[in-house]
Structures are given as structure tokens and as C-alpha cells.
Scaffold this motif. Structure first.
Motif, PDB file in Angstrom:
ATOM      1  N   ASN A  12       0.834  -1.208   0.000  1.00 12.50           N
ATOM      2  CA  ASN A  12       0.000   0.000   0.000  1.00 12.50           C
ATOM      3  C   ASN A  12       0.868   1.257   0.000  1.00 12.50           C
ATOM      4  N   GLN A  13       0.211   2.380  -0.171  1.00 13.77           N
ATOM      5  CA  GLN A  13       0.903   3.650  -0.325  1.00 13.77           C
ATOM      6  C   GLN A  13       1.673   4.051   0.937  1.00 13.77           C
ATOM      7  N   SER A  14       1.172   3.705   2.107  1.00 11.68           N
ATOM      8  CA  SER A  14       1.866   4.068   3.345  1.00 11.68           C
ATOM      9  C   SER A  14       3.245   3.428   3.413  1.00 11.68           C
ATOM     10  N   TYR A  15       3.338   2.156   3.035  1.00 11.56           N
ATOM     11  CA  TYR A  15       4.635   1.491   3.038  1.00 11.56           C
ATOM     12  C   TYR A  15       5.569   2.120   2.008  1.00 11.56           C
ATOM     13  N   LEU A  16       5.034   2.492   0.876  1.00  5.33           N
ATOM     14  CA  LEU A  16       5.838   3.165  -0.140  1.00  5.33           C
ATOM     15  C   LEU A  16       6.363   4.489   0.400  1.00  5.33           C
ATOM     16  N   HIS A  17       5.515   5.238   1.080  1.00  7.23           N
ATOM     17  CA  HIS A  17       5.940   6.513   1.656  1.00  7.23           C
ATOM     18  C   HIS A  17       7.009   6.301   2.726  1.00  7.23           C
ATOM     19  N   MET A  18       6.843   5.271   3.567  1.00  6.89           N
ATOM     20  CA  MET A  18       7.844   5.003   4.602  1.00  6.89           C
ATOM     21  C   MET A  18       9.182   4.612   3.966  1.00  6.89           C
ATOM     22  N   TYR A  19       9.118   3.800   2.916  1.00  6.91           N
ATOM     23  CA  TYR A  19      10.333   3.430   2.189  1.00  6.91           C
ATOM     24  C   TYR A  19      11.009   4.688   1.644  1.00  6.91           C
ATOM     25  N   CYS A  20      10.241   5.550   1.026  1.00  5.69           N
ATOM     26  CA  CYS A  20      10.793   6.778   0.449  1.00  5.69           C
ATOM     27  C   CYS A  20      11.324   7.715   1.528  1.00  5.69           C
ATOM     28  N   LEU A  21      10.615   7.818   2.632  1.00  2.00           N
ATOM     29  CA  LEU A  21      11.057   8.683   3.721  1.00  2.00           C
ATOM     30  C   LEU A  21      12.401   8.201   4.270  1.00  2.00           C
ATOM     31  N   ILE A  22      12.528   6.922   4.505  1.00  2.00           N
ATOM     32  CA  ILE A  22      13.796   6.364   4.991  1.00  2.00           C
ATOM     33  C   ILE A  22      14.905   6.634   3.977  1.00  2.00           C
ATOM     34  N   ASN A  23      14.591   6.442   2.712  1.00  2.00           N
ATOM     35  CA  ASN A  23      15.554   6.658   1.645  1.00  2.00           C
ATOM     36  C   ASN A  23      16.001   8.120   1.615  1.00  2.00           C
ATOM     37  N   VAL A  24      15.056   9.037   1.697  1.00  2.00           N
ATOM     38  CA  VAL A  24      15.367  10.465   1.663  1.00  2.00           C
ATOM     39  C   VAL A  24      16.209  10.865   2.870  1.00  2.00           C
ATOM     40  N   LEU A  25      15.856  10.352   4.046  1.00  2.00           N
ATOM     41  CA  LEU A  25      16.623  10.681   5.251  1.00  2.00           C
ATOM     42  C   LEU A  25      18.042  10.116   5.171  1.00  2.00           C
ATOM     43  N   LYS A  26      18.165   8.910   4.659  1.00  2.00           N
ATOM     44  CA  LYS A  26      19.484   8.295   4.490  1.00  2.00           C
ATOM     45  C   LYS A  26      20.343   9.134   3.543  1.00  2.00           C
ATOM     46  N   HIS A  27      19.751   9.561   2.450  1.00  2.00           N
ATOM     47  CA  HIS A  27      20.496  10.367   1.489  1.00  2.00           C
ATOM     48  C   HIS A  27      20.840  11.747   2.049  1.00  2.00           C
ATOM     49  N   LYS A  28      19.972  12.292   2.889  1.00  2.00           N
ATOM     50  CA  LYS A  28      20.282  13.587   3.506  1.00  2.00           C
ATOM     51  C   LYS A  28      21.505  13.456   4.406  1.00  2.00           C
ATOM     52  N   SER A  30      23.943  11.477   4.088  1.00  2.00           N
ATOM     53  CA  SER A  30      25.157  11.282   3.287  1.00  2.00           C
ATOM     54  C   SER A  30      25.349  12.404   2.252  1.00  2.00           C
ATOM     55  N   ASN A  31      24.513  13.438   2.335  1.00  2.00           N
ATOM     56  CA  ASN A  31      24.594  14.594   1.426  1.00  2.00           C
ATOM     57  C   ASN A  31      24.494  14.218  -0.050  1.00  2.00           C
ATOM     58  N   HIS A  32      23.627  13.275  -0.355  1.00  2.00           N
ATOM     59  CA  HIS A  32      23.382  12.875  -1.737  1.00  2.00           C
ATOM     60  C   HIS A  32      21.919  13.145  -2.090  1.00  2.00           C
ATOM     61  N   ALA A  33      21.675  13.365  -3.359  1.00  2.00           N
ATOM     62  CA  ALA A  33      20.298  13.541  -3.833  1.00  2.00           C
ATOM     63  C   ALA A  33      19.580  12.195  -3.781  1.00  2.00           C
ATOM     64  N   SER A  34      18.298  12.228  -3.452  1.00  2.00           N
ATOM     65  CA  SER A  34      17.544  10.977  -3.308  1.00  2.00           C
ATOM     66  C   SER A  34      16.639  10.690  -4.496  1.00  2.00           C
ATOM     67  N   GLY A  35      16.632  11.569  -5.468  1.00  2.00           N
ATOM     68  CA  GLY A  35      15.960  11.324  -6.735  1.00  2.00           C
ATOM     69  C   GLY A  35      14.499  10.959  -6.666  1.00  2.00           C
ATOM     70  N   PRO A  36      14.159   9.743  -7.148  1.00  2.00           N
ATOM     71  CA  PRO A  36      12.752   9.356  -7.307  1.00  2.00           C
ATOM     72  C   PRO A  36      11.945   9.390  -6.006  1.00  2.00           C
ATOM     73  N   CYS A  37      12.571   9.009  -4.906  1.00  2.00           N
ATOM     74  CA  CYS A  37      11.830   9.007  -3.638  1.00  2.00           C
ATOM     75  C   CYS A  37      11.474  10.426  -3.201  1.00  2.00           C
ATOM     76  N   GLU A  38      12.404  11.327  -3.356  1.00  2.00           N
ATOM     77  CA  GLU A  38      12.136  12.720  -3.013  1.00  2.00           C
ATOM     78  C   GLU A  38      11.010  13.267  -3.887  1.00  2.00           C
ATOM     79  N   ALA A  39      11.072  12.971  -5.162  1.00  2.00           N
ATOM     80  CA  ALA A  39      10.039  13.432  -6.099  1.00  2.00           C
ATOM     81  C   ALA A  39       8.681  12.839  -5.745  1.00  2.00           C
ATOM     82  N   LEU A  40       8.653  11.560  -5.377  1.00  2.00           N
ATOM     83  CA  LEU A  40       7.388  10.918  -5.029  1.00  2.00           C
ATOM     84  C   LEU A  40       6.754  11.577  -3.808  1.00  2.00           C
TER      85      LEU A  40
END
Length: 186
Positions: A12-28, A30-40
Motif C-alpha cells: 500500500n501507499q503508506s509502506y511506499l511513503h515510509m520506504y521513500c522517507l527512509i531513503n530520503v533521510l538516508k540520502h540527507k 550522506s549529502n546525496h540527492a535521493s531522486g525518485p523518492c524525493e520526487a514521489l
């Protein structure tokens, strides 16, 4: 955690958002762009018709991906939504925490006028005696803002609050505030 949510994101969408949130925080971190997750996340929060508590908390955790202008526009709506949940004990004082996150973000972006405005908003919160964390945060950030503007005695006040967290056994929080104080000193 990323692997777990990667498996669950199809459910479901909530799990997708949690995946993206974790991804975005991880990239923040490490000072890297998170691309698709940030856009989503940006697309979802920009285009969703009505914000519930879910969207407000999601925004609170990834607001750094948005422009200052978007944060300004969204902040009043978010705070209004959070005020509807303020009577529910399980949500805590989310309005205060959101404002604190915005304050940190504005200080990091060196937008000190906006940071001062948010600090004044924080002062408008009625903090009862049992809100020790919130009171300590308010005092810490008041002094951090003074330190940014050149008031050197504020450094000792910030350090006093960090020491308070250590004395209370909240070492993780003390480390976070110590790191933040080091950034402000620069």
C-alpha cells in the motif's frame, strides 16, 4: 529497515511513503540527492487534496526537501491540522515539534528572519510544567539564535541544556543537540 519497506512498498501507499522517507533521510545524512523518492514524496504532499494527521507528520519528517516558500504556505495549514489532534494524548505536542523542525531548517538555511518568526510562534505555545523536553528545546533554540547573531554568552546556556539531557540520561538527545550546537558555532 529499507529492505523491509522495499518488500512492503507494493502492499500500500503508506509502506511506499515510509520506504521513500527512509531513503530520503538516508540520502540527507550522506549529502546525496535521493531522486525518485524525493520526487514521489514531494508530488504526493503537493497534490493530495486534504491533509490528515498522516500527511502532516509525513511533511514534518521530510520538510527539508521543500522550498522555503512551500514551507511558508504549508505551515499554517499543517499547524491547523495538528491543533485538531492536540487533545489526543497519543500525538503529543506535534505542533511544537513541527515548529522546532522548521526553526532548525531555517537556521540551517541561514534564513534568520524566518527563524525569528518561528521562534516567536514557539513562544505562543502554552507549555505546561510536564513538557520539560519542549521547554528545554525552546530555551536551547532561543540561545542558539542569539549565538548565531553573535551573543557569545548563549553558548554556555546551550551547553547547560545539553548537560541537563545528559544528567537525565537522555544521551542520544544530548549528542544530537551537541552536534547542532557545533554547526551553529561555525
Amino acid at each position: 529497515m529499507i529492505a523491509k519497506y522495499l518488500e512492503l512498498k507494493q502492499i500500500n501507499q503508506s509502506y511506499l511513503h515510509m520506504y521513500c522517507l527512509i531513503n530520503v533521510l538516508k540520502h540527507k545524512l550522506s549529502n546525496h540527492a535521493s531522486g525518485p523518492c524525493e520526487a514521489l514524496l514531494r508530488d504526493y504532499l503537493t497534490n493530495v487534496e486534504t491533509w490528515t494527521h498522516y500527511e502532516t507528520v509525513l511533511f514534518n519528517n521530510c520538510m527539508f526537501i521543500f522550498s522555503t516558500e512551500f514551507i511558508d504556505v504549508t505551515l499554517s495549514k499543517s499547524l491547523h491540522n495538528l491543533s485538531m489532534y492536540s487533545t489526543l494524548r497519543k500525538y503529543g505536542n506535534e505542533s511544537f515539534r513541527m515548529l522546532t523542525n522548521v526553526l532548525i531548517l531555517f537556521i540551517e538555511r541561514e534564513e534568520f528572519e524566518r527563524a525569528t518568526f518561528i521562534l516567536n510562534k514557539l513562544h505562543q505555545n502554552r507549555l505546561t510544567d510536564d513538557l520539560l523536553f519542549e521547554k528545554a528545546c525552546l530555551e536551547f533554540f532561543e540561545n542558539a539564535m542569539l549565538l548565531v547573531t553573535g551573543e557569545t554568552t548563549s553558548d554556555a546556556e546551550c551547553q547547560r541544556i545539553i548537560n541537563l539531557f545528559r544528567e537525565l540520561g537522555i544521551d542520544g538527545l544530548a549528542v544530537i543537540f551537541e552536534r547542532y550546537l557545533q554547526k551553529v558555532r561555525q
